[in-house]
Design a protein around this motif. Structure first.
Motif, PDB file in Angstrom:
ATOM      1  N   UNK A  64      -7.124  12.434  -1.679  1.00  0.00           N
ATOM      2  CA  UNK A  64      -5.792  13.033  -1.845  1.00  0.00           C
ATOM      3  C   UNK A  64      -4.759  12.344  -0.958  1.00  0.00           C
ATOM      4  N   UNK A  65      -5.120  12.082   0.302  1.00  0.00           N
ATOM      5  CA  UNK A  65      -4.164  11.440   1.207  1.00  0.00           C
ATOM      6  C   UNK A  65      -3.873  10.010   0.767  1.00  0.00           C
ATOM      7  N   UNK A  66      -4.890   9.324   0.278  1.00  0.00           N
ATOM      8  CA  UNK A  66      -4.691   7.952  -0.201  1.00  0.00           C
ATOM      9  C   UNK A  66      -3.782   7.944  -1.429  1.00  0.00           C
ATOM     10  N   UNK A  67      -3.998   8.874  -2.330  1.00  0.00           N
ATOM     11  CA  UNK A  67      -3.161   8.951  -3.530  1.00  0.00           C
ATOM     12  C   UNK A  67      -1.703   9.219  -3.180  1.00  0.00           C
ATOM     13  N   UNK A  68      -1.466  10.053  -2.187  1.00  0.00           N
ATOM     14  CA  UNK A  68      -0.089  10.328  -1.777  1.00  0.00           C
ATOM     15  C   UNK A  68       0.579   9.053  -1.274  1.00  0.00           C
ATOM     16  N   UNK A  69      -0.133   8.294  -0.448  1.00  0.00           N
ATOM     17  CA  UNK A  69       0.464   7.078   0.111  1.00  0.00           C
ATOM     18  C   UNK A  69       0.688   6.009  -0.954  1.00  0.00           C
ATOM     19  N   UNK A  70      -0.105   6.038  -2.020  1.00  0.00           N
ATOM     20  CA  UNK A  70      -0.012   4.979  -3.019  1.00  0.00           C
ATOM     21  C   UNK A  70       0.819   5.360  -4.254  1.00  0.00           C
ATOM     22  N   UNK A  71       0.910   6.634  -4.565  1.00  0.00           N
ATOM     23  CA  UNK A  71       1.576   7.042  -5.799  1.00  0.00           C
ATOM     24  C   UNK A  71       2.926   7.716  -5.582  1.00  0.00           C
ATOM     25  N   UNK A  72       3.185   8.189  -4.375  1.00  0.00           N
ATOM     26  CA  UNK A  72       4.443   8.879  -4.094  1.00  0.00           C
ATOM     27  C   UNK A  72       5.370   7.933  -3.344  1.00  0.00           C
ATOM     28  N   UNK A  73       6.623   7.885  -3.755  1.00  0.00           N
ATOM     29  CA  UNK A  73       7.590   6.982  -3.136  1.00  0.00           C
ATOM     30  C   UNK A  73       7.779   7.305  -1.653  1.00  0.00           C
ATOM     31  N   UNK A  74       8.105   6.289  -0.825  1.00  0.00           N
ATOM     32  CA  UNK A  74       8.200   6.502   0.625  1.00  0.00           C
ATOM     33  C   UNK A  74       9.137   7.627   1.028  1.00  0.00           C
ATOM     34  N   UNK A  75      10.265   7.767   0.322  1.00  0.00           N
ATOM     35  CA  UNK A  75      11.238   8.783   0.724  1.00  0.00           C
ATOM     36  C   UNK A  75      10.762  10.201   0.452  1.00  0.00           C
ATOM     37  N   UNK A  76       9.713  10.348  -0.387  1.00  0.00           N
ATOM     38  CA  UNK A  76       9.185  11.676  -0.687  1.00  0.00           C
ATOM     39  C   UNK A  76       7.795  11.900  -0.090  1.00  0.00           C
ATOM     40  N   UNK A  77       7.254  10.876   0.565  1.00  0.00           N
ATOM     41  CA  UNK A  77       5.854  10.935   0.971  1.00  0.00           C
ATOM     42  C   UNK A  77       5.598  11.974   2.059  1.00  0.00           C
ATOM     43  N   UNK A  78       6.448  12.009   3.077  1.00  0.00           N
ATOM     44  CA  UNK A  78       6.199  12.934   4.180  1.00  0.00           C
ATOM     45  C   UNK A  78       6.333  14.380   3.718  1.00  0.00           C
ATOM     46  N   UNK A  79       7.344  14.661   2.895  1.00  0.00           N
ATOM     47  CA  UNK A  79       7.503  16.012   2.364  1.00  0.00           C
ATOM     48  C   UNK A  79       6.314  16.386   1.488  1.00  0.00           C
ATOM     49  N   UNK A  80       5.812  15.418   0.719  1.00  0.00           N
ATOM     50  CA  UNK A  80       4.660  15.690  -0.144  1.00  0.00           C
ATOM     51  C   UNK A  80       3.429  16.026   0.680  1.00  0.00           C
TER      52      UNK A  80
END
Length: 400
Positions: A116-132
């Motif tokens: 899950x954490x890897x998918x967030x870093x790879x699939x979610x844009x940087x500006x939304x990653x921390x909030x995600x």
């Protein structure tokens, strides 16, 4: 529907299974009665074995993550959870078989917690990653509530019925199949790239693993001693213990909702891990001296809030500190640290409390608080988190 939205649906649904090992906890006493020839310790291994297997899966993930398509690992999580969770309903005639099935559930949890954490870093844009990552914590807590509350309701019809809670893995599997894209690790979007290329893993992921180990170790001291403080202290019964634990979960969910807004402040963002540990330590001190369940609930809320800070920020810091292809290995170090924190907590905390103090539940809380304060001080003095954020040139408000 945007790619970010699709990714979030798939990731958040997968996250619901992060606490799948808790599904059978409402029936531990019933299982003990069903297998009277087994000791309480043997039956309690039903909840311990998944954590140990999750550590093994983290090690395997670190070795093979860049060779296996992400979607394969993501699908393996709910498949393992469903398999290990539902087989006991049909064939649960021996404790040994139940323990094996718990290990299979642990394999699924290990897949989920790493991917899950890897998918967030790879699939979610940087500006939304921390909030995600912060929002992801909400679904960890929702999953825990589903597993324990609904599992307990099913257990009213017998301990085997409790295992039907693992049917939740089926819709999760379908959502992952639909919303998580198939791609090979070497074709991952470059959104996960940190500020500059790094040739080796370095020491930073291990430091982050040590931080989450501390967070989970301290939180486990809360979970392990809340009932002792409440019942032995004459403050309430098991129902009161349940309320305190529920308030802690609510605190974690609230944190997931508002962290993105709080972290818009660059100063707070640069020291959020240290502030979380200070908040957790203060909560543990309050637990030790709480005169009532109401005060304990306040402490539990902030302890749960602080736990979510750790779960949201540690993976984010990792995503900024290593090269994209090293993120899966770094995340596995984080997962191992998290699992070890809960595993060693009783031995470490109780051992120190027994050696330096009387070893009471209150003493254990104070020892845990001391550990949290020491690590928080080290983070503030070294500026560890702030330096990583500054080196990554993360713009203020990028977590929105």
């Amino acid at each position: 529907m945007s790619k970010d939205t699709k990714a979030r649906i798939g990731i958040f649904s997968l996250t619901l299974l992060s606490m799948a090992s808790l599904g059978i906890t409402p029936s531990i006493a019933l299982i003990m009665a069903a297998f009277p020839e087994s000791s309480a310790t043997e039956v309690q291994q039903l909840t311990a074995i998944p954590n140990l297997v999750a550590i093994v899966m983290a090690l395997l993930f670190s070795v093979g993550a860049n060779k296996i398509p992400r979607k394969v690992v993501a699908l393996a999580g709910p498949i393992f959870v469903a398999l290990g969770g539902l087989l006991p309903y049909f064939f649960g005639n021996s404790l040994s078989f139940l323990l094996v099935c718990s290990g299979i559930v642990g394999a699924g949890v290990g897949c989920v917690s790493n991917i899950t954490q890897v998918l967030i870093t790879e699939l979610v844009s940087p500006e939304k990653r921390q909030a995600t990552m912060a929002q992801n914590v909400i679904f960890v807590n929702i999953g825990a509530i589903i597993m324990t509350t609904c599992g307990g309701m099913l257990a009213a019809g017998g301990w085997k019925n409790n295992y039907l809670i693992y049917l939740v893995a089926v819709p999760v599997l379908l959502l992952v199949a639909v919303f998580i894209p198939f791609y090979r690790p070497d074709a991952a979007p470059d959104a996960a790239a940190p500020a500059g290329p790094k040739l080796s893993l370095g020491v930073k992921p291990f430091i982050v693993a040590g931080i989450i180990l501390t967070v989970n170790c301290v939180y486990s001291a809360f979970a392990n001693n809340a009932s002792i403080l409440i019942i032995n202290g004459g403050l309430g019964d098991s129902g009161a213990v349940g309320i305190v634990n529920s308030v802690s979960t609510i605190g974690g969910m609230v944190a997931g909702v508002i962290l993105g807004k709080i972290l818009e402040n660059r100063t707070i963002q640069r020291m959020s891990l240290a502030l979380g540990l200070i908040l957790m330590g203060a909560g543990m001190v309050t637990m030790a001296f709480a005169p009532s369940v109401a005060v304990m609930c306040v402490a539990a809320f902030f302890i749960g809030f602080a736990l979510s800070i750790g779960f949201a920020q540690c993976p984010f810091v990792i995503s900024l500190s290593v090269a994209p292809m090293l993120i899966p290995t770094a995340i596995s170090m984080y997962s191992i640290g998290s699992s070890l924190g809960g595993t060693i907590s009783p031995t470490l905390i109780n051992g120190i409390a027994g050696s330096l103090l009387s070893g009471s539940g209150a003493d254990c809380c104070l020892v845990a608080a001391g550990i949290a304060f020491v690590v928080a001080a080290a983070l503030l003095v070294t500026g560890f988190q702030g330096r990583i954020i500054d080196n990554a040139a993360l713009p203020q408000g990028a977590q929105e």
